[in-house]
Write an enzyme that holds these catalytic residues in place. Structure first.
Site, PDB file in Angstrom:
ATOM      1  N   ASN A 159       0.743  -1.269   0.247  1.00 45.60           N
ATOM      2  CA  ASN A 159       0.082   0.069   0.134  1.00 45.60           C
ATOM      3  C   ASN A 159       0.678   1.358  -0.148  1.00 45.60           C
ATOM      4  OD1 ASN A 159       0.279  -0.994   2.735  1.00 45.60           O
ATOM      5  ND2 ASN A 159      -0.312   0.634   3.417  1.00 45.60           N
ATOM      6  N   GLN A 187      -4.974  -3.329  -2.579  1.00 46.72           N
ATOM      7  CA  GLN A 187      -4.374  -2.354  -3.255  1.00 46.72           C
ATOM      8  C   GLN A 187      -4.216  -2.701  -5.052  1.00 46.72           C
ATOM      9  OE1 GLN A 187      -3.757   0.810  -3.108  1.00 46.72           O
ATOM     10  NE2 GLN A 187      -4.091   0.934  -0.926  1.00 46.72           N
ATOM     11  N   SER A 207     -11.530  -4.527  -1.082  1.00 47.85           N
ATOM     12  CA  SER A 207     -12.252  -3.365  -0.693  1.00 47.85           C
ATOM     13  C   SER A 207     -12.697  -2.549  -1.448  1.00 47.85           C
ATOM     14  CB  SER A 207     -11.321  -2.623   0.297  1.00 47.85           C
ATOM     15  OG  SER A 207     -11.937  -1.461   1.049  1.00 47.85           O
ATOM     16  N   HIS A 209     -13.973   0.603  -2.007  1.00 45.81           N
ATOM     17  CA  HIS A 209     -13.550   1.966  -1.964  1.00 45.81           C
ATOM     18  C   HIS A 209     -12.115   2.057  -2.638  1.00 45.81           C
ATOM     19  CE1 HIS A 209     -10.721   3.062   1.382  1.00 45.81           C
ATOM     20  NE2 HIS A 209     -11.162   1.901   1.936  1.00 45.81           N
ATOM     21  N   CYS A 332       1.668   9.331  13.665  1.00 46.82           N
ATOM     22  CA  CYS A 332       1.744  10.155  14.710  1.00 46.82           C
ATOM     23  C   CYS A 332       1.267   9.553  15.984  1.00 46.82           C
ATOM     24  CB  CYS A 332       0.616  11.259  14.508  1.00 46.82           C
ATOM     25  SG  CYS A 332       1.206  12.289  12.959  1.00 46.82           S
TER      26      CYS A 332
END
Length: 387
Positions: A159, A187, A207, A209, A332
């Site tokens: 990905n 992907q 997937s 989307h 993060c």
């Protein structure tokens, strides 16, 4: 300059044809009913739409429609495949040792799942390291196989890097072993032809989307011959031949089916055009100097371009590119920004891993978009390097 979208690996917009199909399944004058309501015409029509979509997804994958299990997306499909297989084997023999092979650069939906099994269910895990080009080789799988290996889980297309794994070669070496092969193809769909028969895989995650379908819906291919058995992770009604309970979302599934139909018709044409645009982008970026390609130069899908810019701070670079939607693999937390674990795994320094950008193109990217993106990236990188 209008904002440019170069983050197709994160998600794709619904194709207009897909949006039309979805809309027709939402309102009272459309095909809105519960596909499990078999006592009236409304339910029959909804079931017909769902089964048509199942056929379209199966055709896209070269599968039998009975091998398609609906899910909420690739994350659920990965969980169902990996946990479901382990739980099924535990039901057969609770004390048998189990071993899984995966790679260190899989999506977190796989890495976190195998880590959970490792911690709480006494499953041993081997995480294969990629080479400097981001590739996992069949020989590594062969070397890692043990007598108790029950599952190999590897993604078809990474990905972050877009690098491609030789899935058929890995499937071939598992022929003489009891381990089955699961492939995260989130992907890959829409970026290359995917044929579960030619690849000879046992389980494959999809997937919607990621290929111009709606969010919140996906599928797991489960081979029927020889039959692969997995334990359900969601219970309550026995839907999807007992593998995944829950009321089916007619509008999402019909939209996914339409997206699959378009992929089946357009994938080769799309990728030839997108690959040329990706090469145009890479050639333009190289003029900046000290720009490093992350991942193999040719063994990668047409959509992805992952590069690191020397001499710039990655956080500032990403924040400064407000007019170009790209992504970073950095994660993060409360105290710091960690460099991409994928770029670190292929040997990039912290500085280059922090300064890595993933730019992914798609069906609606134009040559003018690429030129405008090049101009903006060049402006920002040049400015940052002067500071």
């Amino acid at each position: 300059m209008k904002p440019l979208y170069l983050d197709y690996a994160a998600t794709t917009p619904c194709a207009p044809e897909v949006a039309d199909v979805i809309t027709r399944c939402l309102t009272a004058d459309g095909n809105f009913a519960n596909p499990a309501s078999r006592s009236h015409r409304f339910g029959w029509q909804a079931e017909q739409a769902v089964e048509q979509a199942r056929r379209q997804v199966a055709d896209m994958l070269g599968a039998d429609p009975r091998e398609i299990v609906w899910t909420s997306g690739a994350t659920e499909s990965n969980n169902l495949a990996i946990k479901g297989r382990v739980e099924y084997l535990r039901q057969q023999n609770p004390d048998a040792p189990l071993h899984i092979i995966t790679s260190a650069i899989e999506h977190k939906a796989v890495l976190d799942t195998v880590a959970w099994l490792e911690r709480w269910h006494q499953v041993s895990v081997t995480r294969l390291a990629p080479d400097a080009d981001g590739l996992i080789h069949p020989e590594q799988v062969a070397d890692a196989l043990q007598s108790d290996t029950c599952l190999v889980s590897l993604m078809a297309v990474n990905n972050e890097l877009g690098t491609m794994t030789d899935i058929p070669a890995i499937a071939a070496l598992l022929k003489s072993h009891d381990a089955i092969l699961h492939v995260d193809a989130a992907q890959a769909i829409g970026k290359m032809p995917v044929d579960v028969r030619a690849w000879d895989v046992d389980l494959l995650s999809v997937s919607a989307h990621k290929f111009y379908g709606p969010k919140g819906v996906g599928a797991l291919y489960v081979r029927r011959e020889p039959q692969i058995r997995i334990a359900a992770q969601m219970h309550g009604g026995g839907h999807e031949r007992g593998m995944r309970s829950g009321t089916l979302a007619t509008h999402q599934l019909a939209g996914m089916g339409e997206a699959a139909r378009l992929v089946t018709e357009q994938v080769e044409q799309d990728q030839a055009r997108i690959g040329a645009l990706r090469d145009q982008l890479w050639q333009g970026l190289q003029a900046l100097g000290e720009v490093y390609l992350n991942g193999h130069g040719t063994q990668r899908c047409a959509n992805h371009l992952n590069v690191s810019f020397a001499g710039v701070d990655g956080e500032i670079l990403l924040a400064s590119l407000a007019k170009v939607a790209v992504s970073s693999g950095s994660a993060c937390n409360s105290e710091s920004v960690e460099p991409s674990y994928v770029l670190k795994a292929i040997g990039r320094s912290d500085d280059l891993a922090h300064a890595g950008l993933r730019m992914t193109l798609g069906r609606y990217t134009s040559s003018a978009d690429v030129e405008n993106a090049l101009a903006e990236i060049t402006r920002v990188v040049t400015l940052l390097r002067r500071q």
